[in-house]
Motif scaffolding. Structure first.
Motif, PDB file in Angstrom:
ATOM      1  N   ALA A  60       0.834  -1.206   0.000  1.00  0.00           N
ATOM      2  CA  ALA A  60       0.000   0.000   0.000  1.00  0.00           C
ATOM      3  C   ALA A  60       0.869   1.256   0.000  1.00  0.00           C
ATOM      4  CB  ALA A  60      -0.921  -0.019   1.222  1.00  0.00           C
ATOM      5  N   PHE A  61       1.965   1.223   0.727  1.00  0.00           N
ATOM      6  CA  PHE A  61       2.876   2.377   0.772  1.00  0.00           C
ATOM      7  C   PHE A  61       3.476   2.656  -0.603  1.00  0.00           C
ATOM      8  CE2 PHE A  61       7.132   4.160   1.395  1.00  0.00           C
ATOM      9  CZ  PHE A  61       6.850   5.258   2.212  1.00  0.00           C
ATOM     10  N   ALA A  62       3.945   1.578  -1.270  1.00  0.00           N
ATOM     11  CA  ALA A  62       4.554   1.755  -2.587  1.00  0.00           C
ATOM     12  C   ALA A  62       3.529   2.218  -3.616  1.00  0.00           C
ATOM     13  CB  ALA A  62       5.194   0.440  -3.035  1.00  0.00           C
ATOM     14  N   LYS A  63       2.320   1.656  -3.585  1.00  0.00           N
ATOM     15  CA  LYS A  63       1.286   2.064  -4.519  1.00  0.00           C
ATOM     16  C   LYS A  63       0.857   3.501  -4.269  1.00  0.00           C
ATOM     17  CE  LYS A  63       0.482  -1.600  -7.094  1.00  0.00           C
ATOM     18  NZ  LYS A  63       0.579  -1.570  -8.578  1.00  0.00           N
ATOM     19  N   GLY A  64       0.733   3.862  -3.003  1.00  0.00           N
ATOM     20  CA  GLY A  64       0.284   5.209  -2.678  1.00  0.00           C
ATOM     21  C   GLY A  64       1.255   6.286  -3.124  1.00  0.00           C
ATOM     22  N   LEU A  65       2.548   5.990  -3.096  1.00  0.00           N
ATOM     23  CA  LEU A  65       3.564   6.972  -3.490  1.00  0.00           C
ATOM     24  C   LEU A  65       4.042   6.780  -4.926  1.00  0.00           C
ATOM     25  CD1 LEU A  65       5.779   7.113  -0.258  1.00  0.00           C
ATOM     26  CD2 LEU A  65       3.900   8.615  -0.932  1.00  0.00           C
ATOM     27  N   GLY A  66       3.416   5.848  -5.644  1.00  0.00           N
ATOM     28  CA  GLY A  66       3.815   5.620  -7.031  1.00  0.00           C
ATOM     29  C   GLY A  66       5.190   5.024  -7.181  1.00  0.00           C
ATOM     30  N   LEU A  67       5.608   4.209  -6.203  1.00  0.00           N
ATOM     31  CA  LEU A  67       6.942   3.594  -6.234  1.00  0.00           C
ATOM     32  C   LEU A  67       6.852   2.105  -6.546  1.00  0.00           C
ATOM     33  CD1 LEU A  67       8.401   5.347  -3.048  1.00  0.00           C
ATOM     34  CD2 LEU A  67       8.744   5.993  -5.442  1.00  0.00           C
ATOM     35  N   ASP A  68       6.010   1.761  -7.516  1.00  0.00           N
ATOM     36  CA  ASP A  68       5.787   0.351  -7.835  1.00  0.00           C
ATOM     37  C   ASP A  68       7.075  -0.366  -8.221  1.00  0.00           C
ATOM     38  OD1 ASP A  68       3.404   1.754  -7.807  1.00  0.00           O
ATOM     39  OD2 ASP A  68       2.414   0.350  -9.151  1.00  0.00           O
ATOM     40  N   LYS A  69       7.973   0.311  -8.915  1.00  0.00           N
ATOM     41  CA  LYS A  69       9.207  -0.317  -9.376  1.00  0.00           C
ATOM     42  C   LYS A  69      10.157  -0.634  -8.221  1.00  0.00           C
ATOM     43  CE  LYS A  69       9.105   1.817 -13.972  1.00  0.00           C
ATOM     44  NZ  LYS A  69       9.848   2.649 -14.948  1.00  0.00           N
ATOM     45  N   HIS A  70       9.927   0.002  -7.079  1.00  0.00           N
ATOM     46  CA  HIS A  70      10.800  -0.210  -5.930  1.00  0.00           C
ATOM     47  C   HIS A  70      10.097  -1.013  -4.843  1.00  0.00           C
ATOM     48  CE1 HIS A  70      13.528   2.745  -7.701  1.00  0.00           C
ATOM     49  NE2 HIS A  70      12.479   3.541  -7.864  1.00  0.00           N
ATOM     50  N   LEU A  71       9.129  -1.826  -5.228  1.00  0.00           N
ATOM     51  CA  LEU A  71       8.328  -2.551  -4.256  1.00  0.00           C
ATOM     52  C   LEU A  71       9.173  -3.528  -3.441  1.00  0.00           C
ATOM     53  CD1 LEU A  71       5.602  -3.224  -3.037  1.00  0.00           C
ATOM     54  CD2 LEU A  71       5.211  -4.827  -4.919  1.00  0.00           C
ATOM     55  N   VAL A  72      10.094  -4.229  -4.079  1.00  0.00           N
ATOM     56  CA  VAL A  72      10.897  -5.228  -3.365  1.00  0.00           C
ATOM     57  C   VAL A  72      11.780  -4.580  -2.300  1.00  0.00           C
ATOM     58  CG1 VAL A  72      12.701  -6.973  -3.608  1.00  0.00           C
ATOM     59  CG2 VAL A  72      10.820  -6.889  -5.249  1.00  0.00           C
ATOM     60  N   PRO A  73      12.580  -3.537  -2.631  1.00  0.00           N
ATOM     61  CA  PRO A  73      13.380  -2.925  -1.554  1.00  0.00           C
ATOM     62  C   PRO A  73      12.523  -2.295  -0.457  1.00  0.00           C
ATOM     63  CG  PRO A  73      13.568  -1.678  -3.613  1.00  0.00           C
ATOM     64  CD  PRO A  73      12.911  -2.953  -3.944  1.00  0.00           C
ATOM     65  N   ILE A  74      11.358  -1.733  -0.830  1.00  0.00           N
ATOM     66  CA  ILE A  74      10.469  -1.169   0.194  1.00  0.00           C
ATOM     67  C   ILE A  74       9.973  -2.271   1.112  1.00  0.00           C
ATOM     68  CG2 ILE A  74       8.199  -0.106   0.545  1.00  0.00           C
ATOM     69  CD1 ILE A  74       8.722   1.582  -1.911  1.00  0.00           C
ATOM     70  N   ASN A  75       9.676  -3.421   0.532  1.00  0.00           N
ATOM     71  CA  ASN A  75       9.211  -4.554   1.331  1.00  0.00           C
ATOM     72  C   ASN A  75      10.291  -5.000   2.319  1.00  0.00           C
ATOM     73  OD1 ASN A  75       7.190  -6.739   1.775  1.00  0.00           O
ATOM     74  ND2 ASN A  75       8.880  -8.005   1.077  1.00  0.00           N
ATOM     75  N   PHE A  76      11.537  -5.082   1.847  1.00  0.00           N
ATOM     76  CA  PHE A  76      12.628  -5.470   2.739  1.00  0.00           C
ATOM     77  C   PHE A  76      12.895  -4.401   3.790  1.00  0.00           C
ATOM     78  CE2 PHE A  76      13.740  -8.569  -0.594  1.00  0.00           C
ATOM     79  CZ  PHE A  76      14.003  -9.670   0.198  1.00  0.00           C
ATOM     80  N   ALA A  77      12.685  -3.138   3.435  1.00  0.00           N
ATOM     81  CA  ALA A  77      12.866  -2.068   4.418  1.00  0.00           C
ATOM     82  C   ALA A  77      11.845  -2.191   5.552  1.00  0.00           C
ATOM     83  CB  ALA A  77      12.739  -0.709   3.732  1.00  0.00           C
ATOM     84  N   PHE A  78      10.595  -2.459   5.215  1.00  0.00           N
ATOM     85  CA  PHE A  78       9.565  -2.649   6.245  1.00  0.00           C
ATOM     86  C   PHE A  78       9.899  -3.873   7.104  1.00  0.00           C
ATOM     87  CE2 PHE A  78       7.256   0.516   4.069  1.00  0.00           C
ATOM     88  CZ  PHE A  78       6.187   0.906   4.861  1.00  0.00           C
ATOM     89  N   LEU A  79      10.394  -4.923   6.463  1.00  0.00           N
ATOM     90  CA  LEU A  79      10.751  -6.124   7.207  1.00  0.00           C
ATOM     91  C   LEU A  79      11.901  -5.846   8.173  1.00  0.00           C
ATOM     92  CD1 LEU A  79      10.267  -9.155   7.588  1.00  0.00           C
ATOM     93  CD2 LEU A  79      11.891  -9.572   5.728  1.00  0.00           C
ATOM     94  N   ALA A  80      12.880  -5.054   7.717  1.00  0.00           N
ATOM     95  CA  ALA A  80      14.003  -4.701   8.592  1.00  0.00           C
ATOM     96  C   ALA A  80      13.537  -3.859   9.771  1.00  0.00           C
ATOM     97  CB  ALA A  80      15.073  -3.960   7.782  1.00  0.00           C
ATOM     98  N   LEU A  81      12.648  -2.913   9.519  1.00  0.00           N
ATOM     99  CA  LEU A  81      12.127  -2.076  10.606  1.00  0.00           C
ATOM    100  C   LEU A  81      11.410  -2.923  11.658  1.00  0.00           C
ATOM    101  CD1 LEU A  81      10.746   1.008   8.628  1.00  0.00           C
ATOM    102  CD2 LEU A  81      12.784   0.913  10.077  1.00  0.00           C
ATOM    103  N   TRP A  82      10.842  -4.033  11.215  1.00  0.00           N
ATOM    104  CA  TRP A  82      10.145  -4.900  12.167  1.00  0.00           C
ATOM    105  C   TRP A  82      11.121  -5.777  12.952  1.00  0.00           C
ATOM    106  CZ3 TRP A  82       6.035  -6.289  14.845  1.00  0.00           C
ATOM    107  CH2 TRP A  82       5.926  -7.607  15.295  1.00  0.00           C
ATOM    108  N   ILE A  83      12.111  -6.338  12.305  1.00  0.00           N
ATOM    109  CA  ILE A  83      12.943  -7.350  12.935  1.00  0.00           C
ATOM    110  C   ILE A  83      14.117  -6.766  13.707  1.00  0.00           C
ATOM    111  CG2 ILE A  83      14.632  -7.783  11.108  1.00  0.00           C
ATOM    112  CD1 ILE A  83      12.624 -10.426  13.097  1.00  0.00           C
ATOM    113  N   VAL A  84      14.604  -5.569  13.330  1.00  0.00           N
ATOM    114  CA  VAL A  84      15.785  -4.999  13.989  1.00  0.00           C
ATOM    115  C   VAL A  84      15.556  -4.759  15.481  1.00  0.00           C
ATOM    116  CG1 VAL A  84      17.184  -2.904  14.125  1.00  0.00           C
ATOM    117  CG2 VAL A  84      16.869  -4.041  11.931  1.00  0.00           C
ATOM    118  N   PRO A  85      14.418  -4.195  15.913  1.00  0.00           N
ATOM    119  CA  PRO A  85      14.223  -4.012  17.363  1.00  0.00           C
ATOM    120  C   PRO A  85      14.290  -5.330  18.136  1.00  0.00           C
ATOM    121  CG  PRO A  85      12.650  -2.682  16.153  1.00  0.00           C
ATOM    122  CD  PRO A  85      13.323  -3.563  15.149  1.00  0.00           C
ATOM    123  N   LEU A  86      13.736  -6.420  17.583  1.00  0.00           N
ATOM    124  CA  LEU A  86      13.798  -7.711  18.257  1.00  0.00           C
ATOM    125  C   LEU A  86      15.237  -8.194  18.372  1.00  0.00           C
ATOM    126  CD1 LEU A  86      12.547 -10.264  19.447  1.00  0.00           C
ATOM    127  CD2 LEU A  86      12.235 -11.115  17.108  1.00  0.00           C
TER     128      LEU A  86
END
Length: 442
Positions: free
Chosen positions: A169-195
């Protein structure tokens, strides 16, 4: 669960060992009642997962596909765990039964055996209580680990699913469809790094005999709600630490990672082998079959050769031998292939053009022009129709090719790949821009 081996002298042969796991009967009942249903559910789940992925856009399907593996891994891990549990319990029951047959160990006095054989037999009889206790422990640990693994995979599915959808939803909302994979990994990193950070700080404090900082406990407690901490998966944690040793945490963590990875790999390979078969591994020099190869009859092009759950991306006929006056060609709708052409061919006005036969026919003719069809090298002048296949719950297009004036004998039907695939290597299409080739007879 058995804590220490029970000496032979403390138990009579007609009773269970004193410290037998009190839940052994319930464990066996649950495993036996559900293991076969779980394997059937896994097979049906494969069909449902493929059904879903066939309909998702390629960008969303690419990031959501791991979730299907986690769900399949949870069901498969539970089924395999229960199966191993039943096997261990069967071995345990057999040893308990054998011990009841000869509780006094008179077998070691068998005069038909030599002294060395009687000595080995005596060692086996003396070790029988320990073996019974070990199998009892192992069965209960496997049972708990299977449930813990399923719970862990369920937590991963829900958590990562929410993260992936949020990134999409973040990538679609900002028109960053071509960068969906790195955005996905960025969200995953934001989740796992605190743990990871909280775990490292807590382990470091424990090694130095200090209390963990105040922020560590709330962070770990939050991740515990999603099942990411050891206290939420006691079965898996106890089993792995029992094997690796309580003071060897890295080995236990490695064991957990190895188990999860193995289950996911099996969950990935089973549906692939189910849909593609293992014949290719055993057929020696027999050539591989691709959609554009000449002289090839592929199962994907004939509905009567397909199995439930097979991917339906390639055009197909009812059979390789047709007896009717028409060849009923089925072209399945694939969103990533046909959506661009539908957008270009559909009228721009917002009116419901599908209710207007002339406008609907114009859209279909436009679509037909993107995938020319040839019969024995000659263009086919046949209308496309909107259609659906209730047996496979698929929508697509149907083309009725007139054969009434044709001779009997062999024919070769060729269909160009969709525009989006003519320069790509598709799963069901073969290589490059080769057309689908479907031989048939009438």
């Amino acid at each position: 669960m058995t804590q220490t081996p029970t000496p032979a002298a403390s138990d009579t042969g007609d009773t269970l060992p004193q410290r037998t796991t009190p839940t052994w009967e319930m464990e066996t009942l649950l495993s036996g009642a559900t293991v076969f249903a779980l394997f059937q559910a896994y097979a049906e789940l494969n069909v449902a997962v493929f059904w879903l992925f066939e309909r998702l856009p390629s960008d969303l399907g690419g990031i959501v596909s791991p979730l299907g593996l986690y769900v399949q891994g949870a069901v498969l891990g539970l089924a395999l765990g229960f199966l191993v549990h039943l096997l261990l319990r069967a071995a345990w029951v057999s040893l308990v039964g054998l011990r009841s047959v000869d509780p006094e160990g008179r077998l070691r006095e068998n005069e038909n055996l030599g002294p060395a054989q009687r000595a080995l037999l005596g060692e086996a009889l003396d070790a029988l209580p320990q073996r019974i206790a070990a199998l009892d422990d192992a069965a209960t640990l496997v049972f708990g680990a299977a449930l813990g693994l399923a719970k862990m995979m369920t937590g991963l599915t829900l958590t990562l699913g929410a993260l992936f959808l949020l990134a999409y939803a973040f990538a679609k909302g900002l028109g960053l469809d071509k960068h969906l994979v790195p955005i996905n990994f960025a969200f995953l990193a934001l989740w796992i790094v605190p743990l990871m950070l909280a775990t490292m700080v807590d382990n470091h404090a424990g090694k130095h005999g200090r209390a963990a900082p105040r922020w560590v406990m709330p962070v770990l407690r939050g991740y515990a709600l999603a099942g990411f901490t050891a206290d939420r998966n006691l079965g898996t944690t106890m089993a792995t630490y029992r094997v690796a040793g309580v003071k060897r945490g890295w080995r236990a963590q490695f064991a957990i990672a190895a188990i999860v990875t193995s289950v996911i790999l099996v969950a990935l390979l089973v549906p692939v082998l189910q849909n593609r078969g293992i014949g290719g591994l055993l057929d020696g020099d027999f050539p591989g079959l691709h959609g554009g190869d000449a002289g090839t009859l592929r199962a994907a092009h004939y509905l009567d050769r397909q199995r439930a759950g097979d991917l339906q991306h390639a055009p197909s006929l009812p059979s390789d031998v047709l007896t009717g006056p028409y060849a009923k060609l089925w072209i399945p709708y694939v969103s990533e292939w046909h959506d661009a052409a539908l957008t270009r061919c559909a009228p721009k006005e917002r009116s419901d053009w599908r209710a207007d036969f002339a406008k609907s026919r114009a859209v279909l003719d436009c679509l037909a022009a993107t995938q020319p069809i040839r019969l024995d090298g000659r263009p086919v002048d046949a209308l496309w129709w909107w259609s659906e296949d209730a047996r496979h719950d698929r929508r697509g297009f149907q083309v009725m090719i007139d054969l009434r004036a044709k001779r009997t004998g062999p024919f070769l039907l060729e269909i160009d790949q969709p525009e989006s695939q003519r320069k790509l290597d598709g799963n069901a299409t073969g290589d490059d821009d080769l057309p689908w080739r479907i031989p048939f007879w009438r």
